[in-house]
Design an enzyme around this catalytic site. Structure first.
Site, PDB file in Angstrom:
ATOM      1  N   HIS A 457      52.670  72.921  67.078  1.00  0.00           N
ATOM      2  CA  HIS A 457      51.838  73.760  66.624  1.00  0.00           C
ATOM      3  C   HIS A 457      51.618  75.607  66.589  1.00  0.00           C
ATOM      4  CE1 HIS A 457      47.686  74.661  65.187  1.00  0.00           C
ATOM      5  NE2 HIS A 457      47.369  73.556  65.527  1.00  0.00           N
ATOM      6  N   ASP A 461      50.602  76.369  61.231  1.00  0.00           N
ATOM      7  CA  ASP A 461      48.964  76.607  61.443  1.00  0.00           C
ATOM      8  C   ASP A 461      49.146  75.229  60.402  1.00  0.00           C
ATOM      9  OD1 ASP A 461      49.951  77.387  58.938  1.00  0.00           O
ATOM     10  OD2 ASP A 461      49.376  79.366  59.718  1.00  0.00           O
TER      11      ASP A 461
END
Length: 488
Positions: A457, A461
């Site tokens: 992450h 995104d």
């Protein structure tokens, strides 16, 4: 004779210094070692023992065959005691934390003694594994029970550990203090203080020690007399306690499963990945029928046999090229994502020793038939434990396909330092509404496949994470039209 002896010692010391220089160069140039493939010309650990009374000999230590290796296993000895060793001969096969590699000799001589027999586990880097001599006649002058440092070190460590354990056991058996709570329990259950073990500081008997004794079956003499039969028993009190202690051990029986070096490293890296990498999971079902039709077309019209996984590898490579933000990794030092120049796809292959990930380098530039051929070769070498370091180290993205087992869908763990891995499930036939060319909706049987992206992450995104949709645009139809000229 003294001058000759001094000259020989000087030459050996000079050779040892050259070996140290070579070791420093090799450690600073891992890419050079990787380019050598499976054959490693690694300088041997040399120790000159001039005061032992033995003939001139070399002590060969466990080499460091990879940057992360700190111990290894002796998989197989290619040379046996008494055999001649030429420069470049493979002495043995060593199982490292990455693969099984061949250890070549840079010295001529004869193998006088094997210190680490075949099958030895967790041999530390630098620990003696063999002894070589220059002349065949010198072998008989080295006793079979001679020690060259490794055995003595292990024995001293074992003896020190035994002394510590004995001292600790002796100290724990002496009770110098009793806590108030422990005193109350001893009085309440009428326990024999002499059979209790103190675990507190300075021999203090704690409440937990008494409770542990009660749990293991320690009881007071009055309680035993109350529960005992009328006839007097000849068994002493401590025998009853020993029998009661063995009961939970029988119920908690287990068997140790030995792990290879590769499985140990895999377990460590997977744990680190889950603890240090924030995983983001994105799933999507895609219609597989156009891909299957394209696969049949390649077979019938062009004579090219490929698997669904081969086409998926090509599709993922093209998608990563179109979305370079996804072909990146997280740099901890700079605290930012860095794009990779090439698209190198790691393929998960299950082997007896553990999961290996051979790499299809520049997969976006290769045809499907070339990818298929390379996958078969690398998978065969991985199962045989013959992968070279440059064939499994690196990679920018991974694919794990469990559809053949069969598995409908799953979530894979990211392989650091990569930032993504695609989990591919099997294709299932389902009925779903499809809009026909005339605009009417009707039920149709289609084959659907589940894809699950595990992404870092910090790199991905929501927008970048949607790149899997680019793998199968318009349910593979437009993508197949784009791929056909590439395949030629």
């Amino acid at each position: 004779m003294a001058n000759i002896r001094a000259l020989l010692i000087g030459l050996v010391r000079a050779r040892g210094s050259l070996v140290d220089i070579g070791r420093c160069v090799s450690s600073s140039r891992p890419s050079y070692l990787a380019s050598l493939g499976r054959h490693y010309k690694v300088p041997m650990e040399i120790r000159w023992l001039s005061s032992t009374g033995f003939p001139p000999h070399l002590v060969v230590g466990m080499p460091a065959l990879s940057p992360t290796m700190n111990q290894g296993n002796i998989a197989k000895w290619r040379k046996q005691e008494g055999e001649k060793i030429e420069v470049g001969d493979v002495i043995c096969e060593i199982e490292t934390d990455k693969a099984t590699l061949e250890f070549e000799s840079l010295e001529e001589g004869y193998l006088a003694k094997i210190l680490a027999p075949e099958g030895s586990k967790d041999v530390q880097v630098g620990q003696p594994i063999a002894v070589t001599v220059e002349d065949l006649e010198d072998i008989k002058n080295i006793p079979a029970d001679a020690s060259f440092g490794g055995e003595q070190k292990e024995q001293s460590i074992a003896s020190e550990a035994q002394k510590v354990e004995t001292y600790a056991a002796k100290e724990s058996s002496i009770i110098t203090r009793i806590s108030p709570a422990a005193k109350l329990l001893i009085k309440e259950h009428r326990l024999d203080q002499s059979v209790l073990n103190a675990s507190g500081p300075r021999g203090t008997l704690l409440k937990g020690d008494v409770l542990a004794a009660l749990k293991l079956g320690a009881s007071s003499s009055s309680t035993k007399q109350k529960n005992a039969p009328a006839a007097p028993s000849s068994q002493p009190t401590h025998d009853f306690q020993a029998q009661s202690v063995t009961i939970p051990q029988q119920n908690d029986a287990y068997e140790d499963i030995p792990n290879s070096q590769i499985r140990k490293v895999i377990a460590k890296r997977l744990l680190e990945s889950k603890q240090t990498t924030p995983h983001l999971y994105l799933s999507q079902d895609v219609i597989l029928d156009p891909l299957l039709a394209f696969r049949n077309e390649l077979k019938e019209q062009h004579g090219v046999k490929v698997s669904v996984n081969d086409i998926v590898i090509k599709a993922v490579a093209l998608a990563l090229r179109n979305v370079p933000e996804a072909n990146a990794y997280w740099n901890n030092d700079k605290e930012q994502a860095q794009k990779c120049v090439s698209v190198d796809i790691s393929i998960a292959v299950a082997t007896e020793k553990g999961l290996m990930t051979p790499i299809i380098r520049n997969a976006d530039q290769k045809t499907i038939s070339a990818i298929s051929s390379e996958v078969k070769q690398l998978a065969e070498k991985a199962r045989a434990g013959k992968l070279a370091p440059n064939e499994f180290q690196g990679g920018t993205f991974s694919i794990s396909n469990l559809g053949m087992y069969p598995v409908d869908h799953f979530c894979a763990i990211i392989n650091p330092p990569q930032s993504g891995i695609l989990a591919v499930g099997r294709g299932n036939k389902i009925i779903e509404p499809v809009v026909d060319s005339d605009g009417t909706e009707k039920a149709t049987v289609v084959t659907k496949m589940s894809l699950t992206l595990s992404a870092d992450h910090r790199v991905f995104d929501g927008q970048v994470g949607g790149w899997p949709r680019k793998i199968f645009p318009m349910q593979l139809g437009a993508w197949l039209l784009h791929l056909q000229p590439v395949q030629k």
